[in-house]
Write a protein that holds these residues in place. Structure first.
Motif, short mmCIF file in Angstrom:
data_model
loop_
_atom_site.label_atom_id
_atom_site.label_comp_id
_atom_site.label_asym_id
_atom_site.label_seq_id
_atom_site.Cartn_x
_atom_site.Cartn_y
_atom_site.Cartn_z
N LYS A 13 -12.08 3.69 -5.97
CA LYS A 13 -11.40 2.58 -6.66
C LYS A 13 -10.11 3.07 -7.34
CE LYS A 13 -15.72 0.08 -7.58
NZ LYS A 13 -16.63 1.09 -7.00
N ARG A 14 -10.16 4.27 -7.89
CA ARG A 14 -8.98 4.78 -8.59
C ARG A 14 -7.84 5.10 -7.63
NH1 ARG A 14 -12.99 7.61 -11.59
NH2 ARG A 14 -12.53 9.56 -10.49
N VAL A 15 -8.14 5.74 -6.50
CA VAL A 15 -7.05 6.07 -5.57
C VAL A 15 -6.44 4.81 -4.97
CG1 VAL A 15 -7.95 8.37 -5.05
CG2 VAL A 15 -8.58 6.44 -3.59
N ILE A 16 -7.23 3.75 -4.84
CA ILE A 16 -6.68 2.47 -4.36
C ILE A 16 -5.65 1.95 -5.36
CG2 ILE A 16 -7.24 0.02 -4.05
CD1 ILE A 16 -9.87 0.92 -2.77
N LEU A 17 -6.02 1.92 -6.64
CA LEU A 17 -5.12 1.43 -7.68
C LEU A 17 -3.86 2.29 -7.79
CD1 LEU A 17 -7.78 0.65 -10.44
CD2 LEU A 17 -6.53 -1.02 -9.07
N MET A 18 -4.06 3.62 -7.67
CA MET A 18 -2.93 4.53 -7.84
C MET A 18 -1.98 4.49 -6.65
SD MET A 18 -5.37 7.47 -9.50
CE MET A 18 -4.25 8.87 -9.42
N THR A 19 -2.51 4.41 -5.44
CA THR A 19 -1.63 4.33 -4.27
C THR A 19 -0.86 3.01 -4.26
OG1 THR A 19 -3.50 3.50 -2.94
CG2 THR A 19 -3.00 5.84 -2.77
N GLU A 20 -1.51 1.95 -4.72
CA GLU A 20 -0.83 0.66 -4.79
C GLU A 20 0.33 0.72 -5.78
OE1 GLU A 20 -1.95 -4.08 -5.43
OE2 GLU A 20 -3.45 -2.53 -5.85
N LEU A 21 0.09 1.31 -6.95
CA LEU A 21 1.14 1.45 -7.95
C LEU A 21 2.30 2.28 -7.43
CD1 LEU A 21 2.23 1.17 -10.88
CD2 LEU A 21 1.02 3.31 -11.40
N LEU A 22 2.01 3.43 -6.83
CA LEU A 22 3.07 4.29 -6.31
C LEU A 22 3.87 3.58 -5.22
CD1 LEU A 22 1.93 8.02 -5.97
CD2 LEU A 22 3.75 7.05 -7.38
N SER A 23 3.18 2.85 -4.37
CA SER A 23 3.86 2.13 -3.29
C SER A 23 4.83 1.10 -3.86
CB SER A 23 2.84 1.44 -2.38
OG SER A 23 2.00 2.40 -1.77
N GLU A 24 4.41 0.41 -4.93
CA GLU A 24 5.29 -0.57 -5.57
C GLU A 24 6.51 0.12 -6.20
OE1 GLU A 24 2.70 -2.46 -8.31
OE2 GLU A 24 1.82 -3.81 -6.83
N LYS A 25 6.27 1.24 -6.87
CA LYS A 25 7.36 1.97 -7.53
C LYS A 25 8.32 2.59 -6.52
CE LYS A 25 5.86 1.12 -11.67
NZ LYS A 25 6.61 0.18 -12.55
N LEU A 26 7.84 2.83 -5.31
CA LEU A 26 8.69 3.38 -4.24
C LEU A 26 9.37 2.26 -3.44
CD1 LEU A 26 6.27 6.19 -3.02
CD2 LEU A 26 8.53 6.56 -4.04
N PHE A 27 9.14 1.00 -3.88
CA PHE A 27 9.76 -0.18 -3.25
C PHE A 27 9.37 -0.31 -1.78
CE2 PHE A 27 12.59 1.18 -6.72
CZ PHE A 27 12.54 0.04 -7.51
N MET A 28 8.11 -0.02 -1.49
CA MET A 28 7.62 -0.26 -0.14
C MET A 28 7.46 -1.76 0.09
SD MET A 28 7.56 2.82 0.82
CE MET A 28 6.85 2.61 2.46
N SER A 29 7.39 -2.18 1.35
CA SER A 29 7.26 -3.60 1.66
C SER A 29 5.92 -4.13 1.19
CB SER A 29 7.39 -3.81 3.18
OG SER A 29 6.25 -3.30 3.84
N GLN A 30 5.86 -5.46 1.02
CA GLN A 30 4.60 -6.06 0.57
C GLN A 30 3.50 -5.86 1.60
OE1 GLN A 30 4.22 -7.40 -2.59
NE2 GLN A 30 2.07 -7.24 -2.00
N ASP A 31 3.85 -5.91 2.89
CA ASP A 31 2.86 -5.66 3.94
C ASP A 31 2.27 -4.26 3.80
OD1 ASP A 31 3.06 -8.13 5.05
OD2 ASP A 31 4.39 -7.54 6.69
N PHE A 32 3.14 -3.29 3.52
CA PHE A 32 2.68 -1.91 3.34
C PHE A 32 1.73 -1.82 2.15
CE2 PHE A 32 2.86 2.32 1.57
CZ PHE A 32 2.90 3.17 2.68
N ILE A 33 2.11 -2.45 1.04
CA ILE A 33 1.29 -2.40 -0.18
C ILE A 33 -0.07 -3.05 0.06
CG2 ILE A 33 1.11 -3.19 -2.58
CD1 ILE A 33 4.22 -3.01 -2.65
N ASP A 34 -0.05 -4.23 0.72
CA ASP A 34 -1.31 -4.94 0.98
C ASP A 34 -2.23 -4.13 1.89
OD1 ASP A 34 -0.44 -7.04 -0.56
OD2 ASP A 34 0.28 -8.23 1.14
N THR A 35 -1.64 -3.36 2.80
CA THR A 35 -2.44 -2.58 3.75
C THR A 35 -2.98 -1.32 3.11
OG1 THR A 35 -1.09 -3.43 5.58
CG2 THR A 35 -2.46 -1.51 6.03
N ILE A 36 -2.14 -0.58 2.38
CA ILE A 36 -2.59 0.69 1.79
C ILE A 36 -3.65 0.45 0.72
CG2 ILE A 36 -0.95 0.95 -0.13
CD1 ILE A 36 -0.61 3.89 0.78
#
Length: 509
Positions: free
Chosen positions: A336-359
């Motif tokens: 659960k923690r790595v899910i939350l953390m990867t999502e946060l990092l992806s947002e801060k790296l300005f990844m696409s919404q599709d990428f964020i939803d998938t990761i």
């Protein structure tokens, strides 16, 4: 610019907002006579509010403050001989207001010839002040406001249809059922001229085990906050009790303030259309609502089934990931923690919404290959010897092989993450010794997140590290083990990382 509200009119109208009528004239008597004549005016259960201005400048300010003026009486001659004409030109061209009905009034008809004015200016009527008797004034207002109502309804319908089309595309792309439902309901409200009334749609489904749930499919007005994408919501208790009565009686319910429609779609599923009204529905509105509910209900049912399947897949991913972590004796909240953390990092790296939803879900599969590792190695409390370490490293390739046989996007990204999250920026990682940007970014994100969470957590072979100790290790290994840019972003947001970890503590904390 005074605002006039007649107290007597409010008793005749509903709680709908009144129609706004602007009087722009430099003669106070004209304001008084117009208000006196029209103060009891009522159209479609709505009274009127009068807005007053005495020159062109005040009139323009009035329109900037109230873009929803239904009708404006504008005097031609005020501070200048053509002040009214200039004001109309600004309303139409500067403010781009083409909805308000504009009636030009003049006490000196010869000064602004009617034919020239109508040809050159976008007005809706031209009257000499002497023409407007009480009866003619009321007739003129009925015609103008009815026209304004139709124009705004068409404009809202156009906007609503655009919302429906956009949300339809969203359903096809991301299966956002509630977004689609809310857009359709908003469009229906506009078409039925229900103004600010609340329309609420839910569905009740009873499964094979007798468990029943109420799912919000679309909402508008005060209930829109219930419509969280992909999530079933608890509805307010008073509404829930009323809905239960309708479900038990299996019939519609209607009062002056409420309509609850009952639409069964199968033996185990029922759609409920809940509307809070400003007044009783007429026959056309009711028939249209019933047509909507009975036909769109089938669409919602099909879309709901698709959304349920997707949600089931995501939940199964989480169950599988938790099972693997338990088998490897990892801490209970790691996935659960790595899910939350990867999502946060992806947002801060300005990844696409599709990428964020998938990761968000693919991250949970990062250690799926550990299912192939013998328990004697997984559970060994001390350091692994060289032979055991070589066996442990195979989990990256095994995870990739388990997930790479499908074209489903979550599994595809999961396969990439499983294989590459132990690669290192300097090329010293495994299984392929990739370096730098050759390592997929999802693997680079997971690499640093996995290590940070492991260092901050208790393991069978170590105690948790302190926060500053972890940050120091991350800094030292930027450009060696970790992508330097991702490292910088993570360190800049480390407080948020720590806050996210608190949301999924270990079982023994």
């Amino acid at each position: 610019m005074p605002l006039f509200n007649d107290s007597e009119q409010s008793s005749q109208s509903s709680n709908l907002d009144p129609w706004k009528i602007a009087i722009i004239d430099d003669e106070s008597g004209v304001h008084d006579v117009t208000i006196l004549t029209l103060k009891r005016f009522n159209f479609e259960r709505r009274g009127v509010t009068f807005l007053s201005a005495h020159n062109g400048e005040e009139g323009l300010a009035l329109f900037k403050m109230h873009p929803d003026i239904a009708l404006a009486f504008v005097d031609v001659v005020m501070e200048t001989d053509d002040a009214g004409l200039k004001l109309i030109d600004k309303i139409r061209n500067e403010l781009n207001n083409h909805s308000t009905r504009l009636i030009l009034r003049t006490g000196q008809p010869g000064q602004a010839p009617e034919e020239d004015v109508i040809r050159q200016y976008d007005i809706n009527d031209y009257k000499a002040k002497t023409e407007l008797s009480s009866l003619k004034l009321k007739s003129c207002v009925y015609t103008a406001i009815r026209s304004y109502r139709d124009i705004t309804t068409i404009e809202k319908s156009k906007q609503g249809m655009e919302d429906v089309l956009r949300s339809s595309s969203s359903v096809l792309e991301s299966q956002s059922l509630s977004q689609f439902g809310s857009a359709v309901l908003k469009q229906l409200l506009t078409l039925l001229n229900l103004n600010s009334s609340v329309l609420y749609l839910s569905t009740q489904h009873t499964d094979l085990y007798g468990d029943t749930k109420m799912t919000v499919l679309g909402a508008s007005g005060d209930l829109v906050s219930l419509c969280t994408p992909g999530i079933s919501a608890e509805i307010p208790k008073p509404i829930e009790e009323e809905v239960k009565k309708v479900l038990q009686s299996q019939t519609h319910f209607q009062s002056e303030k409420r309509f609850i429609g009952y639409y069964p779609t199968s033996k185990a599923s029922h759609n409920i259309l809940y509307i809070e009204l400003d007044g009783p529905l007429d026959d056309l509105q009711r028939k249209t609502l019933e047509m909507f509910a009975s036909n769109v209900a089938v669409i919602f049912q099909n879309l709901t089934q698709k959304e349920d399947i997707q949600q089931t897949q995501k939940e199964l991913i989480m169950v599988l990931s938790d099972a693997i972590e338990m088998r490897s004796k990892e801490t209970g909240g790691h996935v659960k923690r790595v899910i939350l953390m990867t999502e946060l990092l992806s947002e801060k790296l300005f990844m696409s919404q599709d990428f964020i939803d998938t990761i968000r879900y693919a991250a949970a599969l990062h250690d799926v290959g550990k299912i192939s590792i013998p328990e004697a190695i997984l559970h060994k409390p001390g350091k692994l010897n060289d032979e055991e370490w070589e066996v442990m490293k195979t989990h990256a390739q095994k995870g990739y092989e388990l997930l790479s046989g499908t074209d489903r996007i979550v599994a595809k990204m999961g396969a990439v993450i499983a294989k590459t999250h132990h690669e290192k920026w300097d090329g010293s990682g495994y299984p392929d010794g990739l370096a730098g940007d050759d390592i997929p970014i999802e693997g680079r994100i997971m690499a640093i997140v996995d290590v940070v969470d492991a260092l901050l957590s208790k393991r069978c072979y170590k105690s948790p590290w302190g926060v500053e100790e972890v940050k120091s290790y991350i800094r030292e290994n930027a450009g060696k083990q970790f992508d330097p840019i991702i490292t910088q972003v993570l360190l800049e947001n480390f407080d948020q990382i720590l806050a996210l970890r608190e949301l999924a503590p270990d079982d023994d904390e």
